[in-house]
Design an enzyme around this catalytic site. Structure first.
Site, PDB file in Angstrom:
ATOM      1  N   GLU A  40      11.549  52.577  13.682  1.00 27.53           N
ATOM      2  CA  GLU A  40      10.139  52.871  13.014  1.00 27.53           C
ATOM      3  C   GLU A  40       9.426  51.973  12.357  1.00 27.53           C
ATOM      4  O   GLU A  40       9.805  50.937  12.154  1.00 27.53           O
ATOM      5  CB  GLU A  40      10.792  53.774  11.665  1.00 27.53           C
ATOM      6  CG  GLU A  40       9.778  54.390  10.775  1.00 27.53           C
ATOM      7  CD  GLU A  40      10.515  55.062   9.367  1.00 27.53           C
ATOM      8  OE1 GLU A  40       9.864  56.001   8.813  1.00 27.53           O
ATOM      9  OE2 GLU A  40      11.648  54.619   9.263  1.00 27.53           O
ATOM     10  N   LYS A 106       6.183  62.452  11.368  1.00 32.16           N
ATOM     11  CA  LYS A 106       7.330  62.655  10.712  1.00 32.16           C
ATOM     12  C   LYS A 106       7.192  63.942   9.948  1.00 32.16           C
ATOM     13  O   LYS A 106       6.375  63.694   8.961  1.00 32.16           O
ATOM     14  CB  LYS A 106       7.427  61.277   9.908  1.00 32.16           C
ATOM     15  CG  LYS A 106       8.809  61.361   9.138  1.00 32.16           C
ATOM     16  CD  LYS A 106       8.867  59.792   8.408  1.00 32.16           C
ATOM     17  CE  LYS A 106      10.525  59.730   7.794  1.00 32.16           C
ATOM     18  NZ  LYS A 106      10.443  58.270   7.085  1.00 32.16           N
ATOM     19  N   CYS A 140      13.779  58.532  11.274  1.00 35.07           N
ATOM     20  CA  CYS A 140      14.515  58.184  10.091  1.00 35.07           C
ATOM     21  C   CYS A 140      14.938  59.082   9.021  1.00 35.07           C
ATOM     22  O   CYS A 140      15.986  59.887   9.315  1.00 35.07           O
ATOM     23  CB  CYS A 140      13.580  57.078   9.137  1.00 35.07           C
ATOM     24  SG  CYS A 140      14.494  55.822   8.107  1.00 35.07           S
TER      25      CYS A 140
END
Length: 255
Positions: A40, A106, A140
């Site tokens: 990431e 995300k 994540c």
């Protein structure tokens, strides 16, 4: 499919240094690799001050990913900071060997670090098709939300790229394995190592896990490139044998 997981220290807010690092690692691999997976925010580190490292979809890092993909005849994925329509995004880009690109923004922003105050959340799940595989892209903190990752699309591979700190690494290990088992899917998790400017320590534990929860690449704290070969035929055979996905619940996900 042959996948390379690159577990790396990231230089804070220095895209050029990070690009050069990953390029050296990628070009040094002699084995055939179909997909390279980077962490990431691999060009900057997990920063809440995006102005320094943010770029557009025509920027240097995106162009580099396209160049690497076409030169090595492979795909490459990882997330970077993108500035678009006056908003910042933590965007996971997937560059194809053809030079084409798809991306995932995300969805679950990390409120503990204030990511939700700086970045715009994505709104949709992303499944891309590559080499006859269906691949789900996640970033994540998404790992903590199993409903969003639930395998209703019959994807074959679930990929998480992360900056997941040492203090919560036990959760990373457990949740990656859980996502593989519950979704009857291969799971790849790629995390960084080293210390960032906020004094958060990262110890990697990048790994590849099969649909039954067995490790193909074991977690380690060392810097390195780790190769995993995923067998889609075995995956489909086990799905047909055990039929766990046939018994999954129907649900509607509301944003």
């Amino acid at each position: 499919m042959n996948i390379a997981l690159i577990q790396a220290p990231i230089v804070w807010d220095n895209p050029i240094a990070n690009i050069l690092y990953f390029q050296e690692k990628i070009m040094a691999i002699e084995e055939e690799v179909n997909l390279f997976v980077l962490p990431e925010m691999f060009s900057s580190g997990f920063t809440m001050e995006p102005f320094i490292s943010a770029e557009t979809m025509n920027g240097e890092t995106v162009s580099w990913m396209r160049t690497i993909a076409t030169k090595r005849k492979c795909a490459i994925t990882g997330s970077i900071i993108i500035f678009e329509k006056e908003q910042f995004y933590n965007r996971m880009i997937f560059a194809f060997p053809s030079g084409e690109m798809e991306y995932y923004d995300k969805k679950h922003l990390f409120t503990l670090a204030g990511e939700d105050k700086i970045y715009q959340p994505g709104t949709t799940k992303k499944i891309i098709k590559f080499m006859g595989w269906k691949i789900c892209l996640q970033i994540c903190y998404d790992l903590r939300f199993p409903v969003f990752a639930r395998n209703v699309e019959d994807y074959d591979l679930l990929i998480y790229v992360a900056n997941w700190p040492k203090t919560r690494i036990a959760a990373w290990d457990v949740l990656l394995k859980a996502r593989a088992i519950e979704n009857m899917s291969f799971v790849i998790g790629v995390n960084r190592i080293g210390m960032d400017m906020n004094k958060h320590e990262y110890i990697g534990h990048s790994q590849a896990i099969d649909e039954l929860g067995n490790c193909i690449v074991e977690p380690t704290e060392e810097e390195g490139v780790f190769l995993a070969t995923l067998d889609q035929r075995k995956l489909l055979k086990n799905r047909k044998k055990f039929k766990f996905l046939f018994d999954r619940d129907d649900f509607e996900l509301k944003s």
